[in-house]
Design a protein around this motif. Structure first.
Motif, mmCIF file in Angstrom:
data_model
loop_
_atom_site.group_PDB
_atom_site.id
_atom_site.type_symbol
_atom_site.label_atom_id
_atom_site.label_comp_id
_atom_site.label_asym_id
_atom_site.label_seq_id
_atom_site.Cartn_x
_atom_site.Cartn_y
_atom_site.Cartn_z
ATOM 1 N N SER A 47 0.823 -1.208 0.000
ATOM 2 C CA SER A 47 0.000 0.000 0.000
ATOM 3 C C SER A 47 0.860 1.261 0.000
ATOM 4 O O SER A 47 2.068 1.208 0.208
ATOM 5 N N SER A 48 0.182 2.390 -0.188
ATOM 6 C CA SER A 48 0.841 3.693 -0.145
ATOM 7 C C SER A 48 0.951 4.222 1.280
ATOM 8 O O SER A 48 1.700 5.163 1.523
ATOM 9 N N TYR A 49 0.211 3.638 2.228
ATOM 10 C CA TYR A 49 -0.133 4.220 3.523
ATOM 11 C C TYR A 49 -1.065 5.403 3.267
ATOM 12 O O TYR A 49 -1.194 5.898 2.144
ATOM 13 N N ARG A 50 -1.669 5.885 4.312
ATOM 14 C CA ARG A 50 -2.681 6.923 4.123
ATOM 15 C C ARG A 50 -2.083 8.285 3.810
ATOM 16 O O ARG A 50 -2.787 9.190 3.334
ATOM 17 N N SER A 51 -0.788 8.472 4.071
ATOM 18 C CA SER A 51 -0.152 9.758 3.787
ATOM 19 C C SER A 51 1.352 9.577 3.722
ATOM 20 O O SER A 51 1.884 8.541 4.143
ATOM 21 N N ASN A 52 2.031 10.562 3.186
ATOM 22 C CA ASN A 52 3.483 10.596 3.242
ATOM 23 C C ASN A 52 3.931 10.976 4.651
ATOM 24 O O ASN A 52 3.133 11.207 5.542
ATOM 25 N N GLY A 53 5.249 11.087 4.837
ATOM 26 C CA GLY A 53 5.786 11.489 6.127
ATOM 27 C C GLY A 53 6.047 10.295 7.020
ATOM 28 O O GLY A 53 6.223 9.159 6.564
ATOM 29 N N TRP A 54 6.097 10.545 8.339
ATOM 30 C CA TRP A 54 6.343 9.488 9.311
ATOM 31 C C TRP A 54 5.038 8.712 9.493
ATOM 32 O O TRP A 54 4.265 8.936 10.419
ATOM 33 N N ALA A 55 4.804 7.765 8.587
ATOM 34 C CA ALA A 55 3.512 7.093 8.473
ATOM 35 C C ALA A 55 3.376 5.880 9.376
ATOM 36 O O ALA A 55 2.358 5.178 9.319
ATOM 37 N N VAL A 56 4.371 5.612 10.223
ATOM 38 C CA VAL A 56 4.390 4.373 11.007
ATOM 39 C C VAL A 56 3.136 4.176 11.861
ATOM 40 O O VAL A 56 2.611 3.057 11.927
ATOM 41 N N PRO A 57 2.607 5.211 12.536
ATOM 42 C CA PRO A 57 1.470 4.961 13.440
ATOM 43 C C PRO A 57 0.281 4.260 12.792
ATOM 44 O O PRO A 57 -0.346 3.402 13.416
ATOM 45 N N GLY A 58 -0.043 4.593 11.557
ATOM 46 C CA GLY A 58 -1.200 3.977 10.915
ATOM 47 C C GLY A 58 -0.852 2.933 9.876
ATOM 48 O O GLY A 58 -1.752 2.324 9.278
ATOM 49 N N ALA A 59 0.441 2.700 9.654
ATOM 50 C CA ALA A 59 0.856 1.877 8.525
ATOM 51 C C ALA A 59 0.474 0.412 8.673
ATOM 52 O O ALA A 59 0.138 -0.243 7.687
ATOM 53 N N VAL A 60 0.532 -0.126 9.897
ATOM 54 C CA VAL A 60 0.180 -1.537 10.078
ATOM 55 C C VAL A 60 -1.270 -1.771 9.661
ATOM 56 O O VAL A 60 -1.575 -2.705 8.911
ATOM 57 N N ASP A 61 -2.177 -0.917 10.122
ATOM 58 C CA ASP A 61 -3.581 -1.052 9.734
ATOM 59 C C ASP A 61 -3.759 -0.872 8.235
ATOM 60 O O ASP A 61 -4.523 -1.614 7.594
#
Length: 454
Positions: A99-113
């Protein structure tokens, strides 16, 4: 957990129970009618891509990509670190999704979901019913993969962080702070440079330019070059060549440190703004740090001592100055937020195999020592294997090395033990060479001490 992944967890449990009653008869994986390319998006804006080969081998690889700055254009999904690796993994029969993750930047907090929901969407779209799902990732995506290994054992069977930021967000910021502190105090005395606490991206870029200017000015004198080397050592930079070709001339080694330091500052200082924005403030500190004791564990200690002696400088005095001026205090709430959202505990829920190059300016190989310590403290040693590659550059792996790591991990998942391949760099080289001719350089060595562990 989403509906599809809950169904898979129940299916796996039922299959396991059934296997005990049927003497180990293994059913063939259910696959879509044909392979192909798939894509979609989640409700939070995350996009996902998938590639499925026509001769699928029953395993899905969930790929987590690295850090893309918030100020960079575009936010794209990817299924592999490069086209060559993608082609090889498809040739080996793996289905790929990322996936792209929901946004650029330090995306770790939401990346697992984001990753698990994208996996769920891909399985629904393709109709695949995998025997195994393995996760792997690059750089920040390696940290995401490390978190998957501690959070998603009911869905993912094994994980392979590559060049991962396995120290987590807090210690990542702390070791970079140490290097910036040395530049500020020793190479820019009286200037009081901003090395943390950026309220705007513009402030971070201004600080980056000021730090780089101080390093460039310092490089003009023997005294400055010695101090540049000290700052680079605290940043965990190395000589910029393969271990087999390490320079013996201290001037050559110092010049390499200088070149790497300039580029590293230009990347990680604006990156600090992204991390601080996610954490809600400054989550880094050096109050109470004894830089004499810290530097004593540096892999570059001998080189720095030699350069200081040649310049006629007192290294002990400079280290004492760094200790005396260490006054950066963290916001406790930001530390708690960053640690909870991007830290690792070592509590592995699945087998994990890590890959790391020996010379990586953004994810120093020493973080592997910190990660191994966390896993050992959690009594999960039997689930972890770590391999190093004698290569220069951030995440500079060949397609063969990546494929060999995945093959070794899959073998561990299927057999329940690491086998001979999982014990030896030579055997990993042989495995990699059997898969592809892109090259392989696994080496049997241990990482040094990570300096940023507070």
């Amino acid at each position: 957990m989403s509906t599809h992944l809950r169904r898979r967890a129940l299916t796996v449990a039922a299959a396991t129970a059934g296997a005990l009653l049927t003497a180990g008869v293994i059913a063939a994986p259910a696959a879509a009618d044909t392979g192909g390319e798939y894509s979609g998006s989640l409700s939070n804006g995350t996009t996902w891509l998938a590639s499925v080969p026509s001769d699928w081998n029953g395993t899905v690889l969930l790929y987590s990509h690295g850090y893309t700055p918030s100020f960079a254009g575009g936010n794209w999904a990817s299924v592999a670190p490069d086209d060559g690796t993608k082609a090889l993994l498809l040739e080996e029969g793996y289905a790929l999704v990322g996936s792209s993750y929901r946004s650029n930047g330090w995306a770790v907090p939401g990346a697992v979901d984001d990753q698990l929901q994208s996996l769920d969407a891909m399985l629904d779209e393709t109709g695949l019913q995998p025997e195994h799902i393995l996760a792997y990732g690059t750089s920040m995506g390696g940290l995401v993969t490390g978190r998957i290994a501690e959070l998603a054992g009911d869905v993912i069977d094994g994980a392979m962080p590559t060049c991962g930021l396995m120290e987590g967000g807090v210690d990542l910021s702390n070791y970079q702070l140490d290097g910036a502190h040395a530049i500020d105090v020793l190479l820019a005395p009286g200037q009081d440079l901003d090395i943390e606490g950026y309220s705007t991206l513009g402030e971070a870029f201004a600080a980056s330019g000021a730090l780089q200017a101080a390093v460039q000015a310092g490089q003009q004198t023997p005294e400055g070059r010695a101090r540049v080397a000290l700052a680079a050592a605290l940043y965990h930079l190395s000589d910029g060549v393969r271990a087999a070709d390490a320079p013996t001339d201290p001037a050559v080694a110092q010049k390499s440190l200088y070149d790497q330091l300039l580029g590293t500052i230009g990347f990680v200082t604006p990156g600090r703004f992204d991390i601080e924005s996610t954490a809600g403030g400054n989550a880094t500190w050096n109050v109470g740090v004894d830089y004499t004791k810290l530097f004593a564990k540096s892999a570059d200690r001998a080189l720095v001592e030699q350069l200081y002696a040649q310049a006629g400088l007192d290294l002990r005095a400079d280290l004492a100055t760094l200790t005396a001026t260490a006054d950066v205090a963290a916001d406790p709430g930001s530390v708690e937020t960053l640690r909870a959202s991007s830290g690792l505990t070592g509590e592995l829920q699945m087998p994990v195999l890590t890959l790391h190059t020996l010379d990586d300016v953004l994810a120093p190989v020493q973080v592997e020592q910190e990660y191994a310590e966390d896993v050992r403290d959690a009594h999960r040693n039997d689930l972890l294997r770590q391999f190093r590659v004698d290569s220069v550059g951030h995440c500079n792996f060949t397609s063969a090395e990546i494929a060999a790591g995945i093959a070794a991990l899959q073998s561990r998942v299927e057999t329940g033990n690491w086998g001979l391949v999982g014990q030896s760099a030579d055997r990993m080289n042989a495995l990699a060479a059997s898969l592809d001719d892109s090259g392989t350089a696994f080496v049997q060595t241990k990482p040094g001490e990570f300096l940023g562990d507070r």
